[in-house]
Design an enzyme around this catalytic site. Structure first.
Site, mmCIF file in Angstrom:
data_model
loop_
_atom_site.group_PDB
_atom_site.id
_atom_site.type_symbol
_atom_site.label_atom_id
_atom_site.label_comp_id
_atom_site.label_asym_id
_atom_site.label_seq_id
_atom_site.Cartn_x
_atom_site.Cartn_y
_atom_site.Cartn_z
ATOM 1 N N TYR A 132 0.813 -1.220 0.000
ATOM 2 C CA TYR A 132 0.000 0.000 0.000
ATOM 3 C C TYR A 132 0.849 1.273 0.000
ATOM 4 C CZ TYR A 132 -3.872 -3.171 1.141
ATOM 5 O OH TYR A 132 -4.791 -4.187 1.124
ATOM 6 N N LYS B 91 3.996 -15.504 2.546
ATOM 7 C CA LYS B 91 3.896 -16.251 1.278
ATOM 8 C C LYS B 91 5.321 -16.522 0.831
ATOM 9 C CE LYS B 91 1.427 -17.845 -2.199
ATOM 10 N NZ LYS B 91 0.661 -19.094 -2.061
ATOM 11 N N ASP C 167 -2.425 -18.421 2.041
ATOM 12 C CA ASP C 167 -3.584 -19.116 1.450
ATOM 13 C C ASP C 167 -4.106 -20.180 2.403
ATOM 14 O OD1 ASP C 167 -1.041 -20.055 0.916
ATOM 15 O OD2 ASP C 167 -1.545 -20.991 -0.992
ATOM 16 N N ASP D 228 -5.010 -6.955 5.958
ATOM 17 C CA ASP D 228 -6.240 -6.261 5.566
ATOM 18 C C ASP D 228 -7.306 -7.308 5.235
ATOM 19 O OD1 ASP D 228 -8.033 -4.412 4.714
ATOM 20 O OD2 ASP D 228 -6.913 -3.754 2.954
ATOM 21 N N ASP E 276 -10.600 -8.918 7.963
ATOM 22 C CA ASP E 276 -12.030 -8.871 7.633
ATOM 23 C C ASP E 276 -12.635 -10.272 7.661
ATOM 24 O OD1 ASP E 276 -12.023 -6.177 7.443
ATOM 25 O OD2 ASP E 276 -12.962 -6.086 5.469
#
Ligand code: NAD
Length: 360
Positions: free
Chosen positions: A141, A191, A223, A247, A251
């Site tokens: 970001y 990852k 994942d 992020d 959620d």
């Protein structure tokens, strides 16, 4: 202890839920004999109305003077069509940056009384108690170069995921410290089978772990982690990950708890010489214009954020646990706001806040 707190009620239901959270803080201060220094300032839509700026200079000054900030929510429908840099939400980015908060903590806890509101089966959710720690200042970001390039044969877009050793080191330390105060289990999510930033991430976390031999560390690929959060969420105690993975995963974690009105969040920055951690505390929800001004909003996210402040910024674990217990007791009585679908007449925001204070 002196609790030096700035309150930013913001817009819509932000003002209603923070009022209840402040009442709870007053009761805690009185009962445990802390000195409470409360100041209030403007952020978001109300600040645009009064000063033309969603994050006024005066608010920034007061935020930097405070040890911790309790925020409601920002956003007013009348600004929905305004450009992003002028909207109330810009105030949020402004204050997070000014306070230098780099660790976003999202506690996810299941409550017996709300098991049926979760989309997952009761036996999977019952007993879930974890904190997701998301790195907030780095990664995709913020990395450069970034942009959409139209100068070649076809448009091309670029973002850069970058992390330095020290950025990973500080978030790892926050996470190990948290785990130490809980069930002493940390899961680092990356990852590393594909991307280099994750390989460095894992190296640093393993290095920092040597200073925390009492905390057990495991690693999950992102994942697989997305899967484990719904298959076996009870396996997690503290989960730490980089900005974008956090992020998304936070959620996913939020859904486990049932209603958005329940969820607190904390963003932590540097440790001050006094031992207090700089922190910004806010419920996860927005200003909910559809129910604003009706005394209907669920104040648990805001009250839970006040409890998180007591625990993470001031180290007052006993007081924080008492607030969480008082909230759980109110939930068990069923006298809760409409979003939690109580059997009888829903309670008002004020009634719920009052009941938590009584419980304390
Ligand atoms: P929202 O979270 O405000 O509301 C989504 C839905 O959840 C609404 O139906 C609302 O009534 C309900 N809801 C939210 N909090 C609740 C609570 N405590 N009790 C009961 N019901 C609750 O999200 P939105 O509608 O997408 O956004 C409204 C405004 O808030 C927008 O201007 C948005 O930009 C802003 N926003 C701010 C923040 C923040 O301040 N951190 C976060 C999200 C959205």
């Amino acid at each position: 202890m002196n609790l030096n707190i700035l309150v930013l009620p913001g817009d819509g239901i932000g003002t209603e839920v923070t009022r209840e959270a402040v009442k709870v803080l007053r009761v805690v201060a009185e009962k445990w004999k802390h000195q409470l220094t409360l100041r209030e300032a403007m952020l978001g839509g109300i600040a645009i109305h009064k000063t033309g700026d969603p994050f006024p200079v005066e608010t920034e000054k007061l935020a930097l003077e405070a040890d911790a900030v309790l925020m409601g929510a920002v956003g007013l429908p009348e600004f929905d069509e305004w450009p992003p840099e002028k909207r109330p939400e810009r105030g949020l980015l402004g204050i997070r940056k000014a306070m230098g908060v780099y660790a976003n903590l999202r506690p996810v806890k299941s409550y017996k009384a709300l098991l049926d509101s979760s989309p997952l089966k009761n036996e999977i959710v019952d007993g879930v108690d974890m904190i997701i720690v998301r790195e907030l200042n780095g990664g995709l970001y913020y990395g450069t170069p970034r942009g959409i390039y139209e100068d070649g044969p076809e448009p091309r877009a670029v973002n850069t995921m970058a992390y330095s050793w020290s950025e990973i080191d500080r978030i790892a330390r926050v996470s190990f410290e948290l785990a130490r105060k809980r069930r002493r289990k940390l899961t680092s999510v990356d990852k590393s089978n594909v991307i280099e930033t994750s390989q460095l991430w894992r190296r640093v976390v393993v290095e920092v772990a040597k200073e925390y031999p009492d905390v057990s560390l495991d690693h999950l690929l992102v994942d697989n982690c997305a899967m484990q959060l719904v298959l076996n969420p009870k396996r997690f105690d503290v989960l730490v990950t980089e900005n974008m993975f956090g992020d998304i995963l936070s959620d996913e974690g939020a859904v486990l708890a049932g209603s958005i009105g329940m969820l607190p969040s904390a963003s932590i920055g540097a440790k001050k010489p006094s031992g207090v951690w700089t922190g910004l505390y806010e419920p996860v929800h927005g200003s909910a214009p559809d129910i604003a001004g009706q005394n209907k909003a669920n104040p648990f996210g805001a009250i839970g954020s006040a409890a998180a402040m007591l625990e993470y910024s001031f180290g007052l674990t006993e007081e924080a646990a008492a607030v969480n217990r008082a909230m759980e007791n109110v939930l068990n009585t069923g006298r809760v706001t409409a979003d939690l679908k109580p059997k009888g007449t829903p309670a008002t925001t004020e009634e719920v806040g009052e009941a938590v204070c009584q419980g304390l």
